[in-house]
Motif scaffolding. Structure first.
Motif, mmCIF file in Angstrom:
data_model
loop_
_atom_site.group_PDB
_atom_site.id
_atom_site.type_symbol
_atom_site.label_atom_id
_atom_site.label_comp_id
_atom_site.label_asym_id
_atom_site.label_seq_id
_atom_site.Cartn_x
_atom_site.Cartn_y
_atom_site.Cartn_z
ATOM 1 N N PHE A 34 -6.123 -3.131 4.113
ATOM 2 C CA PHE A 34 -4.800 -3.424 3.563
ATOM 3 C C PHE A 34 -4.609 -2.677 2.250
ATOM 4 O O PHE A 34 -5.503 -2.628 1.414
ATOM 5 N N SER A 35 -3.452 -2.113 2.080
ATOM 6 C CA SER A 35 -3.113 -1.436 0.828
ATOM 7 C C SER A 35 -1.653 -1.727 0.498
ATOM 8 O O SER A 35 -0.777 -1.596 1.351
ATOM 9 N N PHE A 36 -1.400 -2.170 -0.741
ATOM 10 C CA PHE A 36 -0.044 -2.487 -1.176
ATOM 11 C C PHE A 36 0.210 -1.802 -2.502
ATOM 12 O O PHE A 36 -0.595 -1.885 -3.428
ATOM 13 N N SER A 37 1.345 -1.117 -2.596
ATOM 14 C CA SER A 37 1.687 -0.420 -3.824
ATOM 15 C C SER A 37 3.138 -0.712 -4.173
ATOM 16 O O SER A 37 4.027 -0.574 -3.331
ATOM 17 N N PHE A 38 3.369 -1.150 -5.419
ATOM 18 C CA PHE A 38 4.722 -1.372 -5.904
ATOM 19 C C PHE A 38 4.829 -0.771 -7.298
ATOM 20 O O PHE A 38 4.384 -1.367 -8.275
ATOM 21 N N PRO A 39 5.399 0.429 -7.417
ATOM 22 C CA PRO A 39 5.469 1.116 -8.710
ATOM 23 C C PRO A 39 6.624 0.598 -9.564
ATOM 24 O O PRO A 39 7.637 1.259 -9.747
ATOM 25 N N ILE A 40 6.485 -0.601 -10.120
ATOM 26 C CA ILE A 40 7.578 -1.248 -10.844
ATOM 27 C C ILE A 40 7.962 -0.497 -12.119
ATOM 28 O O ILE A 40 9.136 -0.322 -12.419
ATOM 29 N N VAL A 41 6.988 -0.023 -12.882
ATOM 30 C CA VAL A 41 7.293 0.710 -14.121
ATOM 31 C C VAL A 41 7.943 2.048 -13.792
ATOM 32 O O VAL A 41 8.898 2.465 -14.450
ATOM 33 N N THR A 42 7.475 2.702 -12.762
ATOM 34 C CA THR A 42 8.074 3.959 -12.333
ATOM 35 C C THR A 42 9.527 3.737 -11.922
ATOM 36 O O THR A 42 10.408 4.527 -12.283
ATOM 37 N N CYS A 43 9.802 2.666 -11.186
ATOM 38 C CA CYS A 43 11.175 2.355 -10.776
ATOM 39 C C CYS A 43 12.066 2.096 -11.983
ATOM 40 O O CYS A 43 13.222 2.528 -12.017
ATOM 41 N N LEU A 44 11.537 1.395 -12.985
ATOM 42 C CA LEU A 44 12.319 1.128 -14.188
ATOM 43 C C LEU A 44 12.653 2.426 -14.940
ATOM 44 O O LEU A 44 13.782 2.613 -15.396
ATOM 45 N N ILE A 45 11.687 3.307 -15.061
ATOM 46 C CA ILE A 45 11.914 4.577 -15.765
ATOM 47 C C ILE A 45 12.934 5.435 -15.021
ATOM 48 O O ILE A 45 13.852 5.997 -15.620
ATOM 49 N N ILE A 46 12.800 5.523 -13.716
ATOM 50 C CA ILE A 46 13.750 6.302 -12.919
ATOM 51 C C ILE A 46 15.149 5.703 -13.024
ATOM 52 O O ILE A 46 16.146 6.421 -13.154
ATOM 53 N N SER A 47 15.257 4.390 -13.016
ATOM 54 C CA SER A 47 16.545 3.718 -13.142
ATOM 55 C C SER A 47 17.204 4.016 -14.485
ATOM 56 O O SER A 47 18.405 4.297 -14.549
ATOM 57 N N VAL A 48 16.434 3.974 -15.556
ATOM 58 C CA VAL A 48 16.986 4.261 -16.884
ATOM 59 C C VAL A 48 17.445 5.710 -16.963
ATOM 60 O O VAL A 48 18.541 6.005 -17.468
ATOM 61 N N VAL A 49 16.642 6.632 -16.463
ATOM 62 C CA VAL A 49 17.006 8.056 -16.507
ATOM 63 C C VAL A 49 18.269 8.319 -15.690
ATOM 64 O O VAL A 49 19.193 9.014 -16.154
ATOM 65 N N LEU A 50 18.350 7.769 -14.488
ATOM 66 C CA LEU A 50 19.541 7.975 -13.656
ATOM 67 C C LEU A 50 20.773 7.335 -14.289
ATOM 68 O O LEU A 50 21.873 7.902 -14.232
ATOM 69 N N THR A 51 20.621 6.165 -14.892
ATOM 70 C CA THR A 51 21.742 5.513 -15.567
ATOM 71 C C THR A 51 22.256 6.370 -16.710
ATOM 72 O O THR A 51 23.471 6.552 -16.875
ATOM 73 N N LEU A 52 21.340 6.920 -17.503
ATOM 74 C CA LEU A 52 21.753 7.780 -18.616
ATOM 75 C C LEU A 52 22.425 9.057 -18.120
ATOM 76 O O LEU A 52 23.425 9.502 -18.694
ATOM 77 N N LEU A 53 21.886 9.652 -17.057
ATOM 78 C CA LEU A 53 22.491 10.867 -16.506
ATOM 79 C C LEU A 53 23.888 10.599 -15.965
ATOM 80 O O LEU A 53 24.822 11.367 -16.233
ATOM 81 N N LEU A 54 24.049 9.526 -15.210
ATOM 82 C CA LEU A 54 25.373 9.207 -14.663
ATOM 83 C C LEU A 54 26.344 8.854 -15.780
ATOM 84 O O LEU A 54 27.515 9.228 -15.716
ATOM 85 N N TRP A 55 25.888 8.144 -16.790
ATOM 86 C CA TRP A 55 26.745 7.811 -17.926
ATOM 87 C C TRP A 55 27.183 9.087 -18.642
ATOM 88 O O TRP A 55 28.339 9.226 -19.029
ATOM 89 N N PHE A 56 26.252 10.029 -18.795
ATOM 90 C CA PHE A 56 26.558 11.281 -19.479
ATOM 91 C C PHE A 56 27.568 12.123 -18.704
ATOM 92 O O PHE A 56 28.497 12.686 -19.263
ATOM 93 N N PHE A 57 27.416 12.180 -17.379
ATOM 94 C CA PHE A 57 28.313 13.013 -16.569
ATOM 95 C C PHE A 57 29.687 12.395 -16.391
ATOM 96 O O PHE A 57 30.645 13.088 -16.096
ATOM 97 N N ARG A 58 29.807 11.098 -16.557
ATOM 98 C CA ARG A 58 31.114 10.449 -16.434
ATOM 99 C C ARG A 58 31.959 10.615 -17.690
ATOM 100 O O ARG A 58 33.144 10.374 -17.667
ATOM 101 N N ARG A 59 31.358 10.985 -18.790
ATOM 102 C CA ARG A 59 32.103 11.149 -20.051
ATOM 103 C C ARG A 59 32.814 12.447 -20.073
ATOM 104 O O ARG A 59 32.840 13.386 -19.632
#
Length: 66
Positions: free
Chosen positions: A41-66
């Motif tokens: 059995f192997s289980f992987s959940f990259p929670i910190v990676t998901c948070l970082i990607i979410s913040v980066v995408l949010t900032l990029l989308l916010w920047f492009f909408r301005r």
């Protein structure tokens, strides 16, 4: 919507072309990512990676909408 889809397609194309170098970035292996390995059995959940990607995408989308 068309502009967003074209932009996302272009980003995916660029990411595909530079994948050999992107693979060396330690995403998915950051401190705080959950990885459990047991016999058969192997289980992987990259929670910190998901948070970082979410913040980066949010900032990029916010920047492009301005």
């Amino acid at each position: 919507m068309q502009r967003l889809l074209i932009t996302l397609g272009f980003i995916l194309l660029i990411a595909g072309l530079v994948w050999p170098w992107l693979r060396r970035i330690p995403f998915g292996r950051l401190p705080g990512d959950i990885h459990i390995v047991r016999e058969g059995f192997s289980f992987s959940f990259p929670i910190v990676t998901c948070l970082i990607i979410s913040v980066v995408l949010t900032l990029l989308l916010w920047f492009f909408r301005r």
